[in-house]
Design a protein around this motif. Structure first.
Motif, PDB file in Angstrom:
ATOM      1  N   LYS A  33       0.817  -1.218   0.000  1.00  0.00           N
ATOM      2  CA  LYS A  33       0.000   0.000   0.000  1.00  0.00           C
ATOM      3  C   LYS A  33       0.853   1.273   0.000  1.00  0.00           C
ATOM      4  N   ALA A  34       2.176   1.123  -0.113  1.00  0.00           N
ATOM      5  CA  ALA A  34       3.084   2.278  -0.055  1.00  0.00           C
ATOM      6  C   ALA A  34       3.564   2.671  -1.452  1.00  0.00           C
ATOM      7  N   THR A  35       3.834   3.947  -1.632  1.00  0.00           N
ATOM      8  CA  THR A  35       4.477   4.420  -2.856  1.00  0.00           C
ATOM      9  C   THR A  35       5.949   4.032  -2.793  1.00  0.00           C
ATOM     10  N   PRO A  36       6.481   3.357  -3.823  1.00  0.00           N
ATOM     11  CA  PRO A  36       7.887   2.921  -3.772  1.00  0.00           C
ATOM     12  C   PRO A  36       8.857   4.095  -3.623  1.00  0.00           C
ATOM     13  N   THR A  37       9.783   3.963  -2.687  1.00  0.00           N
ATOM     14  CA  THR A  37      10.863   4.926  -2.498  1.00  0.00           C
ATOM     15  C   THR A  37      12.152   4.149  -2.271  1.00  0.00           C
ATOM     16  N   ILE A  38      13.283   4.829  -2.356  1.00  0.00           N
ATOM     17  CA  ILE A  38      14.563   4.159  -2.106  1.00  0.00           C
ATOM     18  C   ILE A  38      14.601   3.607  -0.683  1.00  0.00           C
ATOM     19  N   LEU A  39      13.941   4.276   0.250  1.00  0.00           N
ATOM     20  CA  LEU A  39      13.978   3.833   1.643  1.00  0.00           C
ATOM     21  C   LEU A  39      13.162   2.563   1.854  1.00  0.00           C
ATOM     22  N   ASN A  40      11.902   2.554   1.395  1.00  0.00           N
ATOM     23  CA  ASN A  40      11.113   1.343   1.661  1.00  0.00           C
ATOM     24  C   ASN A  40      11.535   0.174   0.784  1.00  0.00           C
ATOM     25  N   GLN A  41      12.123   0.460  -0.379  1.00  0.00           N
ATOM     26  CA  GLN A  41      12.654  -0.631  -1.196  1.00  0.00           C
ATOM     27  C   GLN A  41      13.910  -1.240  -0.558  1.00  0.00           C
TER      28      GLN A  41
END
Length: 362
Positions: free
Chosen positions: A185-193
């Motif tokens: 449910k999150a927008t992909p970012t370098i941090l969550n990836q």
């Protein structure tokens, strides 16, 4: 953006307790030690000796109170007001560490953490898990300090009861299953990836080395596999929460854990053990193939994690208790990270199904 990845510094090696003065002297010349009763017995002698060798005075040693509750935080803050000191040191497991992280936040002192078991990632996160004085989950507290230094003596972990390490494996397994679910449910970012990549590596390491680490403690032989799993549980798993933040921290497995704490029967079961069962229920909630659940249970059998309610002390629940479990669990903050709306009925159905699969394997 405000990101706290983990502690300021981390050291792990056998016998490092005898060298802690080297690391703590930069924080000042006076210290207060807080911890669990067993942990204080384990560390205080060598800690005092090492501090003294570096001109540091341990001016007081305090029990943390036995539960990471607001009343124990307030009590410790009041006790500390009687002393003049430069640094706080906490020794113990997750609840002791969490309690003192909150204390350090309010008294605004440097915090050194000496975990005596490898059962959670509490030493590597800036949050604390708040419970009632009776052990029921209350909330995830943000009035907490990320440790300035974490010092892990792997020989202490080696001599701790193996069940703590097994619980740590269960808690760390959840990083993969909850992160890969909540990230949907999150927008992909370098941090969550980055968080999901670390969680995947953690999962592979646990599968490959978890059993050997358990055997290391059972045979009292310090091995590379044990030290890998120690680092995985205490440090690396905390970085998943650090990078993932609210995008991919925890989900249904931890919410179900928190819901189950309303039953006194589970209070003798460790956090990571209950979370491990929560993973099974989460998988059922997600609708994964039953064979995947069974495959994970086979791993639980290999390392010694529980996979039925009975193994956690719950032999039967009334209809009213099942209803209460569902209603409480959906209010837990972690559940909001699921990529779909979860109802109380879904919680009950999933827990029942996970328990049924586990009992069929038995």
């Amino acid at each position: 953006m405000n990101v706290t990845i983990g502690p300021g510094q981390y050291v792990r090696k056998a016998g490092v307790l005898s060298e802690v003065g080297n690391y703590i002297e930069k924080f000042g010349k006076t210290a207060v030690l807080i911890g669990g009763k067993t942990s204080l017995d384990v560390v205080e002698g060598k800690l005092t000796e090492s501090l003294s060798a570096h001109g540091i005075s341990l001016i007081q040693s305090l029990w943390y109170g036995g539960e990471s509750s607001r009343s124990n935080v307030d009590s410790l803050i009041e006790q500390l007001s009687s002393y003049s000191y430069d640094v706080l040191i906490v020794a113990g497991g997750g609840k002791a560490i969490d309690t003192v992280k909150s204390v350090a936040y309010f008294v605004n002192k440097p915090l050194v953490v000496i975990p005596t078991i490898a059962a959670t990632c509490a030493a590597a996160t800036p949050i604390w898990i708040r419970y009632s004085d009776e052990g029921e989950f209350v909330e995830i507290g943000r009035d907490s300090k990320a440790p300035d230094f974490v010092i892990v003596d792997s020989s202490i972990i080696l001599h701790a009861p193996v069940r703590y390490l097994i619980a740590g494996i269960g808690d760390t397994l959840a990083k993969w299953f909850e992160t890969k679910c909540s990230i949907k449910k999150a927008t992909p970012t370098i941090l969550n990836q980055t968080a999901i990549a670390i969680a995947s590596q953690l999962y592979q390491t646990l599968l490959q080395e978890g059993k050997q680490a358990v055997t290391s403690i059972e045979t009292q032989k310090l091995t590379r596999e044990l030290e890998d799993i120690i680092d995985a549980i205490i440090l690396v798993s905390g970085s998943v929460s650090g990078y993932g933040g609210d995008d991919c921290r925890t989900a249904a497995a931890h919410a179900i854990y928190s819901g189950l704490t309303i039953f006194p029967e589970v209070h003798d079961t460790y956090h990571g053990e209950i979370v491990a069962f929560g993973i099974l229920a989460q998988l059922c909630m997600e609708g994964v193939d039953e064979e995947e659940v069974k495959s994970l249970i086979h791993y639980y059998q290999e390392v010694g994690l529980p996979y039925t309610l009975k193994q956690m002390g719950i032999t039967s629940l009334t209809e009213k208790q099942w209803k209460q479990l569902g209603e409480v669990t959906v209010t837990i903050e972690d559940m909001a990270n699921m990529p779909f709306e979860v109802t109380p009925e879904m919680v009950v159905t999933s827990v029942m199904k996970a328990d049924k699969i586990g009992n069929e394997i038995n």
